[in-house]
Design a protein around this motif. Structure first.
Motif, PDB file in Angstrom:
ATOM      1  N   GLU A 149       0.847  -1.194   0.000  1.00  0.00           N
ATOM      2  CA  GLU A 149       0.000   0.000   0.000  1.00  0.00           C
ATOM      3  C   GLU A 149       0.874   1.232   0.000  1.00  0.00           C
ATOM      4  OE1 GLU A 149      -3.130   0.021   2.908  1.00  0.00           O
ATOM      5  OE2 GLU A 149      -3.259  -2.147   2.863  1.00  0.00           O
ATOM      6  N   GLY A 150       0.689   2.091  -0.988  1.00  0.00           N
ATOM      7  CA  GLY A 150       1.470   3.312  -1.081  1.00  0.00           C
ATOM      8  C   GLY A 150       0.861   4.430  -0.253  1.00  0.00           C
ATOM      9  N   ALA A 151       1.657   5.412   0.025  1.00  0.00           N
ATOM     10  CA  ALA A 151       1.185   6.598   0.735  1.00  0.00           C
ATOM     11  C   ALA A 151       0.858   7.662  -0.306  1.00  0.00           C
ATOM     12  CB  ALA A 151       2.269   7.099   1.683  1.00  0.00           C
ATOM     13  N   GLY A 152      -0.096   8.541   0.010  1.00  0.00           N
ATOM     14  CA  GLY A 152      -0.388   9.649  -0.888  1.00  0.00           C
ATOM     15  C   GLY A 152       0.760  10.639  -0.837  1.00  0.00           C
ATOM     16  N   LEU A 153       1.436  10.832  -1.939  1.00  0.00           N
ATOM     17  CA  LEU A 153       2.620  11.691  -1.988  1.00  0.00           C
ATOM     18  C   LEU A 153       2.422  12.814  -2.998  1.00  0.00           C
ATOM     19  CD1 LEU A 153       5.340   8.892  -2.224  1.00  0.00           C
ATOM     20  CD2 LEU A 153       4.618  10.096  -0.171  1.00  0.00           C
ATOM     21  N   LYS A 154       2.876  14.006  -2.639  1.00  0.00           N
ATOM     22  CA  LYS A 154       2.873  15.115  -3.574  1.00  0.00           C
ATOM     23  C   LYS A 154       4.286  15.688  -3.625  1.00  0.00           C
ATOM     24  CE  LYS A 154       1.028  19.601  -4.695  1.00  0.00           C
ATOM     25  NZ  LYS A 154       0.263  20.762  -4.248  1.00  0.00           N
ATOM     26  N   LEU A 155       4.895  15.656  -4.811  1.00  0.00           N
ATOM     27  CA  LEU A 155       6.240  16.170  -4.989  1.00  0.00           C
ATOM     28  C   LEU A 155       6.232  17.687  -4.790  1.00  0.00           C
ATOM     29  CD1 LEU A 155       9.175  15.420  -5.831  1.00  0.00           C
ATOM     30  CD2 LEU A 155       8.507  16.020  -8.170  1.00  0.00           C
ATOM     31  N   VAL A 156       7.082  18.179  -3.882  1.00  0.00           N
ATOM     32  CA  VAL A 156       7.155  19.621  -3.622  1.00  0.00           C
ATOM     33  C   VAL A 156       8.513  20.218  -3.981  1.00  0.00           C
ATOM     34  CG1 VAL A 156       5.327  19.661  -1.884  1.00  0.00           C
ATOM     35  CG2 VAL A 156       7.695  19.235  -1.171  1.00  0.00           C
ATOM     36  N   ASP A 157       9.525  19.351  -4.166  1.00  0.00           N
ATOM     37  CA  ASP A 157      10.841  19.861  -4.521  1.00  0.00           C
ATOM     38  C   ASP A 157      11.691  18.699  -5.015  1.00  0.00           C
ATOM     39  OD1 ASP A 157      12.846  21.806  -4.842  1.00  0.00           O
ATOM     40  OD2 ASP A 157      13.655  21.461  -2.838  1.00  0.00           O
ATOM     41  N   SER A 158      12.649  19.008  -5.860  1.00  0.00           N
ATOM     42  CA  SER A 158      13.605  17.994  -6.304  1.00  0.00           C
ATOM     43  C   SER A 158      14.916  18.678  -6.626  1.00  0.00           C
ATOM     44  CB  SER A 158      13.074  17.235  -7.524  1.00  0.00           C
ATOM     45  OG  SER A 158      12.933  18.106  -8.621  1.00  0.00           O
ATOM     46  N   GLN A 159      15.975  17.911  -6.548  1.00  0.00           N
ATOM     47  CA  GLN A 159      17.293  18.429  -6.880  1.00  0.00           C
ATOM     48  C   GLN A 159      18.164  17.275  -7.341  1.00  0.00           C
ATOM     49  OE1 GLN A 159      19.260  20.599  -3.729  1.00  0.00           O
ATOM     50  NE2 GLN A 159      20.958  21.183  -5.033  1.00  0.00           N
ATOM     51  N   THR A 160      18.904  17.500  -8.416  1.00  0.00           N
ATOM     52  CA  THR A 160      19.870  16.522  -8.893  1.00  0.00           C
ATOM     53  C   THR A 160      21.245  16.984  -8.459  1.00  0.00           C
ATOM     54  OG1 THR A 160      18.496  16.048 -10.822  1.00  0.00           O
ATOM     55  CG2 THR A 160      20.820  15.377 -10.933  1.00  0.00           C
TER      56      THR A 160
END
Length: 176
Positions: A149-160
């Motif tokens: 079961e996955g969690a509800g996730l919302k991407l708010v930031d990313s960095q490479t």
């Protein structure tokens, strides 16, 4: 929560597969994360590893000092006591105790690793943000952060990062 994971979602003992992927940007992120937190929440295995290292580590500067002075809350049904400076054991009523800690204020509560605890927090909606540091490595097997079961996730930031590691920051509880 911050978790080191491989591309295929393995999160167990990252030291062997992190080799060759260090970067100053990861160090800066980890420093900012630690210094903006008011406490650490750890599972037994992570606590024992940290407690065996940080109190006697030399040349760790302000980072090591911060690790040693922060309040540490350790979730374990098997430990009888915790000896590392400013550590507190949570053995029972874990959901209620963590909810109480979250409501008392004093800054973010940071979870490092602690796989079983991380899954417990995700399953019960007790985590507010999840930072995944995704390493460009595929292991094929091992302990994973997410179950069926996955969690509800919302991407708010990313960095490479220059090492090829990608940081993905999610808020939890969102409808995916």
């Amino acid at each position: 929560m911050t978790e080191f994971v491989t591309l295929d979602g393995v999160m167990e003992e990252p030291t062997p597969w992190q080799a060759g992927h260090a970067s100053p940007e990861i160090g800066l992120f980890k420093r900012e994360e630690l210094f903006s937190s008011g406490a650490l929440l750890l599972g037994r295995v992570t606590y024992e590893g940290f407690a065996g290292y940080w109190p006697t580590a030399t040349d760790t500067g302000e980072f090591g000092e911060r690790m040693n002075v922060l309040p540490k809350y350790v979730v374990s049904s098997t430990l009888q006591a915790v000896a590392w400076n400013n550590s507190h054991l949570i053995r029972e009523n874990v959901t209620e105790e963590i909810t109480r800690l979250k409501n008392q204020g004093g800054g973010d509560i940071l979870v490092y690793g602690s796989g079983e605890l991380a899954r417990f927090l995700l399953e019960r909606g007790l985590a507010d943000q999840l930072n995944l540091l995704v390493y460009p490595v595929v292991l094929g097997s091992g302990k994973r952060l997410f179950g069926a079961e996955g969690a509800g996730l919302k991407l708010v930031d990313s960095q490479t990062y220059s090492s090829g590691v990608v940081r993905l920051s999610y808020v939890l509880g969102a409808k995916a």
